[in-house]
Scaffold this active site. Sequence first.
Site, PDB file in Angstrom:
ATOM      1  N   LYS A 177       0.801  -1.231   0.000  1.00 30.07           N
ATOM      2  CA  LYS A 177       0.000   0.000   0.000  1.00 30.07           C
ATOM      3  C   LYS A 177       0.833   1.280   0.000  1.00 30.07           C
ATOM      4  O   LYS A 177       1.005   1.814   0.903  1.00 30.07           O
ATOM      5  CB  LYS A 177      -0.898   0.057   1.253  1.00 30.07           C
ATOM      6  N   ASP A 213      -4.256  -5.190  11.450  1.00 27.36           N
ATOM      7  CA  ASP A 213      -5.584  -4.555  11.564  1.00 27.36           C
ATOM      8  C   ASP A 213      -6.730  -5.580  11.481  1.00 27.36           C
ATOM      9  O   ASP A 213      -7.786  -5.400  12.100  1.00 27.36           O
ATOM     10  CB  ASP A 213      -5.781  -3.425  10.544  1.00 27.36           C
TER      11      ASP A 213
END
Length: 488
Positions: A177, A213
């Site tokens: 990312k 996460d």
Amino acid sequence: LPAVTKALAQWVFSHPYNTKRPEVTVVKYLQPFQLSPETLQEVSARLRKDLLRGLGKHSHHKAPVKMLPTFVRATPDGTEKGDFLALDLGGTNFRVLHVRVEEEAQKVLKMDSQICAIPQEMMLGTGEQLFDHIATCLGDFLESHNLKGQTLPLGFTFSFPCEQLEIDKSILIRWTKGFNCSGVEGKDVVQLLKEAIHRRGDYHIGSVAMVNDTVGTMMSCGYKDQSCEIGMIIGTGTNACYMEEIKNVKRIEGEDGRMCINTEWGGFGDDGCLDDILTEFDVEVDKTSINPGVHIFEKMISGMYLGEIVRLVLVKMTKDKLLFKGQISEALGTRGLFETKFISEIEDGLENAKKILTELGLDWSLVDASVVRLVCDTISSRSAYLCAAALATLVNRIRNNRKLGHLKTTVGVDGTVYRKHPTFSSKLQKAVRLLAPQCDITFLVSEDGSGKGAAMVTAVAQRPAHQSRLLEESDGEDNEEEEEEEGQ
Ligand code: BGC
């Protein structure tokens, strides 16, 4: 094809390019994105095999889906309590939080939080700069909330693939990312954080728990619903974790109980196994990304890439003189300027579509606006269906592991794409029901998994538990396929 609007139908039938075979044009551009239920089943079956490769002691090192042990052996049981710090790095912002878990009230309270921007240059700078920045943000937060004198345990949500050796030892496998800081891959992230705090020397932290996460999301939902055993993120990136039987995690010592496995399903396809469903636009997005060849599945699904896929399709259609009178505006011609949030807005209503196309400097007609909506719908639907195929693999695996005819389970979910897109969640849920008919799944949107969930992981990690150990990496023959369970 999805329902074609009246204006679009008019366009298809009136466009001079199409007088002979009107359907050809739309089909030509959008059909490669349409995956039949059979193809989705096939994708799910391929992922099922890859999960086994990732779990295997000998096949793991070559597996594209990493199946990383998290050392989280239990979901919350409601007895957790205390004050925690949480750091959250890996989404759109970096955050510092102070979280209180109250046993009596069965509540997780976010006391305070602070967002620190991470400038683009820092995302691509040195690891030392990044961790110094994190330590500074944490220091400022402790100072302004009068917490500097305390030594609180800290949950660090670090949403990148990490080989976790223990709950507080976590080696970054690779950046994903948009991040690419030098000198961090292959290093222990907890150590880098502690060194940065040490360089400042003005505060201390207690024990550290590293959290992906997805795990934070599962744990924050698990506090409310104890049957939550899967965490899924569809945001800037995509990934999921789930509770696996330890005896199936061949790289972990021990036989009893379960451990949460961070699948890192974004890496699915990195060995070429999805090449037959990639479109020319997916190939282009991968090629121009900062990590070509890596996280192929993620690049078809997540928020970091969806806007760019749509942009490339629109550019091609415009070049072929099918949209915007053949005129590509500067914004449409620039990589990254068609944001993923535009997809949600455009699909939400024609008026939004008109506004965004105007803002992008395009000379649009009503028909153009309808075509753009169809392109957005097609690409976001593909993302939802691919996620559904992957999730179906996980629930089917849990059901098989437990030898159940029927599984009732809860999935904790987070991420901007899932939360903000008008129809994404309902499409995903419908498709997963089709692909995993023997599973009854409740979807729970997580409330701040990366903050409160991280505190929960830290709390659960403090509970005495059976120790597990990661076994030495071994380079034996790839014979894990033999473990394939019956009836999957
Ligand atoms: C990372 C995962 C993370 C996911 C969602 C991916 O790029 O590799 O670790 O869970 O993004 O944030």
